[in-house]
Design a protein around this motif. Sequence first.
Motif, PDB file in Angstrom:
ATOM      1  N   TYR A  90       0.832  -1.200   0.000  1.00 43.35           N
ATOM      2  CA  TYR A  90       0.000   0.000   0.000  1.00 43.35           C
ATOM      3  C   TYR A  90       0.870   1.254   0.000  1.00 43.35           C
ATOM      4  O   TYR A  90       1.988   1.238   0.495  1.00 43.35           O
ATOM      5  CB  TYR A  90      -0.912   0.004   1.229  1.00 43.35           C
TER       6      TYR A  90
ATOM      7  N   TYR B 218      -8.461  11.012   5.727  1.00 38.27           N
ATOM      8  CA  TYR B 218      -8.493   9.638   5.205  1.00 38.27           C
ATOM      9  C   TYR B 218      -9.767   9.378   4.393  1.00 38.27           C
ATOM     10  O   TYR B 218     -10.797  10.019   4.614  1.00 38.27           O
ATOM     11  CB  TYR B 218      -8.506   8.620   6.349  1.00 38.27           C
TER      12      TYR B 218
ATOM     13  N   PHE C  67     -13.430   4.309   6.296  1.00 37.23           N
ATOM     14  CA  PHE C  67     -13.089   2.912   6.573  1.00 37.23           C
ATOM     15  C   PHE C  67     -13.898   1.987   5.633  1.00 37.23           C
ATOM     16  O   PHE C  67     -14.794   2.434   4.918  1.00 37.23           O
ATOM     17  CB  PHE C  67     -13.415   2.634   8.061  1.00 37.23           C
ATOM     18  N   HIS C  68     -13.578   0.728   5.651  1.00 35.92           N
ATOM     19  CA  HIS C  68     -14.155  -0.309   4.790  1.00 35.92           C
ATOM     20  C   HIS C  68     -15.653  -0.087   4.447  1.00 35.92           C
ATOM     21  O   HIS C  68     -16.480   0.082   5.351  1.00 35.92           O
ATOM     22  CB  HIS C  68     -14.011  -1.650   5.527  1.00 35.92           C
ATOM     23  N   GLY C  69     -15.932  -0.093   3.146  1.00 34.32           N
ATOM     24  CA  GLY C  69     -17.341  -0.034   2.704  1.00 34.32           C
ATOM     25  C   GLY C  69     -18.108   1.164   3.233  1.00 34.32           C
ATOM     26  O   GLY C  69     -19.219   1.002   3.721  1.00 34.32           O
TER      27      GLY C  69
ATOM     28  N   ASP D  56     -17.403   3.014   5.853  1.00 38.40           N
ATOM     29  CA  ASP D  56     -17.527   2.850   7.306  1.00 38.40           C
ATOM     30  C   ASP D  56     -18.573   1.798   7.665  1.00 38.40           C
ATOM     31  O   ASP D  56     -19.446   2.046   8.504  1.00 38.40           O
ATOM     32  CB  ASP D  56     -17.827   4.193   7.988  1.00 38.40           C
TER      33      ASP D  56
ATOM     34  N   GLY E 252      -5.184   6.157   2.612  1.00 39.85           N
ATOM     35  CA  GLY E 252      -5.890   4.868   2.707  1.00 39.85           C
ATOM     36  C   GLY E 252      -6.825   4.554   1.557  1.00 39.85           C
ATOM     37  O   GLY E 252      -7.569   3.574   1.630  1.00 39.85           O
TER      38      GLY E 252
ATOM     39  N   VAL F  76      -6.329   1.167   0.183  1.00 39.31           N
ATOM     40  CA  VAL F  76      -6.676   0.095   1.136  1.00 39.31           C
ATOM     41  C   VAL F  76      -8.162  -0.267   1.017  1.00 39.31           C
ATOM     42  O   VAL F  76      -8.525  -1.441   0.979  1.00 39.31           O
ATOM     43  CB  VAL F  76      -6.354   0.530   2.586  1.00 39.31           C
ATOM     44  N   TRP F  77      -9.014   0.758   0.934  1.00 43.26           N
ATOM     45  CA  TRP F  77     -10.461   0.494   1.055  1.00 43.26           C
ATOM     46  C   TRP F  77     -11.278   0.739  -0.194  1.00 43.26           C
ATOM     47  O   TRP F  77     -12.481   0.461  -0.209  1.00 43.26           O
ATOM     48  CB  TRP F  77     -11.057   1.328   2.210  1.00 43.26           C
TER      49      TRP F  77
ATOM     50  N   SER G 175     -13.700  -1.866  -1.510  1.00 39.98           N
ATOM     51  CA  SER G 175     -14.864  -2.079  -0.635  1.00 39.98           C
ATOM     52  C   SER G 175     -15.891  -0.951  -0.806  1.00 39.98           C
ATOM     53  O   SER G 175     -17.097  -1.183  -0.761  1.00 39.98           O
ATOM     54  CB  SER G 175     -14.432  -2.197   0.829  1.00 39.98           C
ATOM     55  N   HIS G 176     -15.400   0.286  -1.019  1.00 38.59           N
ATOM     56  CA  HIS G 176     -16.337   1.390  -1.260  1.00 38.59           C
ATOM     57  C   HIS G 176     -17.109   1.159  -2.558  1.00 38.59           C
ATOM     58  O   HIS G 176     -18.321   1.382  -2.624  1.00 38.59           O
ATOM     59  CB  HIS G 176     -15.579   2.724  -1.350  1.00 38.59           C
TER      60      HIS G 176
END
Length: 340
Positions: free
Chosen positions: A34, A206, A209-211, A213, A318, A321-322, A325-326
């Motif tokens: 990453y 950032y 977070f995943h999907g 949040d 990030g 990273v995510w 998922s988004h």
Amino acid sequence: MIVTRCRRIIAILMFAVIWWLPALGQSSSEEKAYVPVLPSVKAKFWKIDPALAYAVKDVGGGVYVISDNMWQSAFLVTDDGVVVFDAPATFGSKIPSAIAKVTDKPIKILVYSHIHKDHIGGSVAFKNIKGLQIVALESVAEFLKEMNDPNRLVPNVTFQSSKTITLGGKTVELTRHFYHSNEGDLFIYVPQAKFMMAVDCVTPGYAPFHGFDITTNFHEYLKLFDELERYDFDTFVGGHLTDVGSKKDVEITKEFTYDVYNTVKRIHNNLDQNAVAAEAAKTVGADNEFALFKAVLDRVTDDSVRELQPRWIDRLAGVDVWLPSHVWTALIYVRWDDKE
Ligand SMILES: [Zn+2]
């Protein structure tokens, strides 16, 4: 004889599994590298005294934010006592002593933003505070009663959709939303401090977070930004990571979210799904309907990530990273909930 042969086969299989496991682990961690956290974000990490493992920041108007650079909670000091907003599992037990360093006023009220244990799983540390009011949505209280988790104290003051707390001449406005968890989420607003706390939606600096949040309701998540922007605030606390934010952080997360949503929608709606499925059928077989459908969804995901990542990788930390998922969260919404 047969038994012996079976044992030998099992032994060979076990050896194969043991031999492969580290190799699999190794290859997956080596493959994914990453990008480092953006320097502009890194510069804003809070300095945490390792002996304390948290830091407290005065953000004005009687409000203080507590953070361990991963979770955040806050408290409001008034002439008649202290109102605490969330008690994370990590440093919840240290909140009473952190407050005692700032004021000798007693803790009177604890507000829960939502049910998640990472944000309120430290509330057990408040168990022996006499007369403590624990304020939360009725739906949150119902869930916690049912869960009977010794780490999450059950609320004793509940409300349906909105509540104003008045203490020592200061007010806290609580309003129910549904952008994140099933039982509802609160906007926690202190007008005199121009302070807004909305947990698990915006992480300043950032990507979410995943999907988005782990939202259970992307439709409500999409509305969240306009709802936040109606308030007059200078300080924003999202409950996570390394700094407090401002309205600007809400705006940039809105821009990111709508870029993901609009891009996924365009790519999904313009894709020749029959052509993608026909191509996939050559390898997986025309009767493997799950695999054919997956090929279509994978194509939308891959094309969306490929387009979006260069636009955002230098703007928010990030993203790499995510982002898949988004895209997936937006794709579920676009395909099953949204209009054409
Ligand atoms: Zn949460």
